[in-house]
Write an enzyme that holds these catalytic residues in place. Structure first.
Site, short mmCIF file in Angstrom:
data_model
loop_
_atom_site.label_atom_id
_atom_site.label_comp_id
_atom_site.label_asym_id
_atom_site.label_seq_id
_atom_site.Cartn_x
_atom_site.Cartn_y
_atom_site.Cartn_z
CD GLU A 282 -2.48 1.79 0.43
OE1 GLU A 282 -2.49 3.09 0.09
OE2 GLU A 282 -3.16 1.03 -0.45
CG HIS B 120 -25.45 -0.18 -4.24
ND1 HIS B 120 -26.31 1.16 -4.32
CD2 HIS B 120 -24.04 0.51 -4.37
CE1 HIS B 120 -25.41 2.23 -4.26
NE2 HIS B 120 -24.26 1.83 -4.23
#
Length: 484
Positions: free
Chosen positions: A31, A49
């Protein structure tokens, strides 16, 4: 030599890392910033969703539906915070009704049970949402929609992956990839690492990583979305996530409670640079006006802060999940509904690795569980004040969010090397209250200093090039918008 290097420690990279940690593999997650969840994963709506949302026949449609169904079990194991509120997609005329019917059919095609969706009219809608715009004529009720804390989810996934043997190296920005006969050398600003496989989950920078191995068949279009957050508790003015009929630019401006009880409105969608995280008065003005078409009586006196995030919109129009080159797997263009899809994306990547010939032996000692950091408290104002100067780990450090010294110490000892105020904020909610850190930041620094045995001046507010720490917005700023 690593078996797999995952580039990017957002929700997608962390979900993949956690899934692969079930197997006897040597895995490294790289990262570029000072913590996990510093990109799009920390600056989105946190909506899980429904199956109606993404177009049938696309990877988005398939993986959104599959991922949605995996959240209940995942949350029971990792305790990041998730609940199914359901959602209403609202419309005002016959054209909107036609669109909602198409969304309903799309949901059925994606696999949603017909009992989980319903077209509602008039008073049926107002019974569910009394504070909604009285001019709403029609709505799609989607019962499978949920809300989560996206950064807490990412942190939980990464912590569990580390607990199960995955190595993570922060502040390691990939600058070059060298290809050998049967392995890669990944070169960062800190070191170089050899690996058999690479999984590219670098978000808005995934096209840049892909180009390092000569794959240039897609590019990422960065799209900025701005949000406004209201006081904790104000999310109770609505019961469900409220969407308007979507447009070609996306799902539009939503009004939603957050998992921790704030109200949130946004986002818009503007093409931008990959680094532009500013908010601007005209866009916030547009967001408020549009949100008030859904819930007219939103009280701007309850505004707490605003923020923005960058979505990695793919030039292909769909998720890119493939072995683009031998032993190089692209997981790119994961925009909305990427958070929802992430658990299913991880399963898909696992299958790609199997087909590619990677030997996968399940561990006998994989531990799927992770304890929460945040301890819910029901304290009075007087009790909180009495606990501010306790000489124990029960001492309250952040009075707005009732965060104890014990929780901050716990966050610092979870296997991911952190030391910034921003990192503590995402794990404990310290600084997220009304004062936005004015009271507790010096106190948090003291705890970090004592726990890590470092000087307070070594503790940054946020890491270099990390995303955003939400800016406190002066109430007068919103008064100047003159929104009716």
């Amino acid at each position: 030599m690593y078996d797999i290097i995952i580039i990017g420690a957002g929700v997608v990279g962390s979900t993949i890392a956690r899934e692969l940690s079930k197997y006897s593999l040597k895995i490294l997650m790289l990262e570029k910033t000072d913590d996990v969840s510093n990109g799009a994963s920390k600056a989105n709506s946190g909506i899980v969703h429904g199956g109606y949302a993404a177009k049938y026949g696309t990877l988005k449609g398939k993986l959104c539906f599959e991922g949605n169904r995996m959240y209940d079990k995942l949350n029971k194991e990792l305790n990041f915070g998730f609940k199914r509120t359901g959602a209403l997609v609202i419309g005002f005329d016959e054209n909107d009704e036609k669109t909602l019917i198409e969304l309903y059919k799309n949901g059925l095609n994606n696999g949603v049970n017909e009992n989980e969706m319903k077209i509602l009219y008039g008073d049926e809608i107002l019974k569910i949402e009394p504070n909604i715009n009285k001019d709403v004529k029609v709505a799609l009720l989607a019962k499978d929609v949920g809300i989560t804390s996206p950064y807490e989810m990412t942190i939980a996934l990464a912590e569990n992956a580390v607990n199960n043997g995955v190595e993570i190296k922060l502040e390691n920005e990939v600058i070059k990839i060298e290809e050998k006969n049967d392995y890669y050398i990944v070169i960062t600003n800190q070191n170089s690492y050899e690996t058999k496989y690479i999984i590219n989950a670098a978000g808005v920078f995934s096209d840049k990583i892909s180009e390092m191995v000569g794959i240039k068949n897609f590019h990422i279009i960065p799209r900025k979305g701005q949000y406004i957050i209201f006081h904790k508790g104000y999310g109770e003015i609505i019961n469900k996530v409220i969407f308007q009929v979507p447009t070609e630019k996306g799902k539009g401006i939503l009004v939603t409670p957050t998992y921790h009880g704030n109200l949130m409105i946004g986002p818009d969608a503007q093409e931008s640079s990959k680094y532009d995280l500013n908010t601007d008065i005209e866009t916030l003005k547009y967001i408020i006006r549009t949100a008030k078409l859904s819930v007219p009586n939103i009280d701007l006196k309850k505004v707490l802060t605003s923020f923005s995030g960058i979505r990695p919109t793919p030039s292909t129009g769909d998720f890119i999940i493939e072995e683009s080159k031998e032993r190089f797997i692209n997981v790119a263009g994961i925009e909305s509904p990427g958070l929802t899809s992430s658990p299913a994306i991880a399963k898909m990547v696992l299958n790609i690795l199997k087909k590619s010939g990677l030997k996968l032996i399940e561990k006998n000692d994989f531990n799927p569980y992770r304890k929460p950091i945040i301890i819910k408290k029901d304290l009075t104002y007087k009790e909180v004040n009495n606990m501010l100067e306790l000489n124990s780990d029960e001492q309250i450090i952040c009075r707005c969010e009732m965060v104890s010294k014990k929780e901050i110490i716990d966050a610092l000892k979870r296997g991911i090397p952190i030391k910034s105020i921003d990192a503590i904020k995402r794990r404990t909610r310290a600084t997220m209250g009304f004062c936005q850190g004015e009271f507790c930041i010096p106190r948090i620094k003291k705890v970090i200093s004592e726990t890590l045995n470092i000087n307070e001046d070594e503790i940054p507010l946020r890491g270099k090039k990390s995303g955003i720490l939400p800016k406190k917005v002066n109430l007068n700023y919103f008064k100047q918008l003159d929104i009716k």
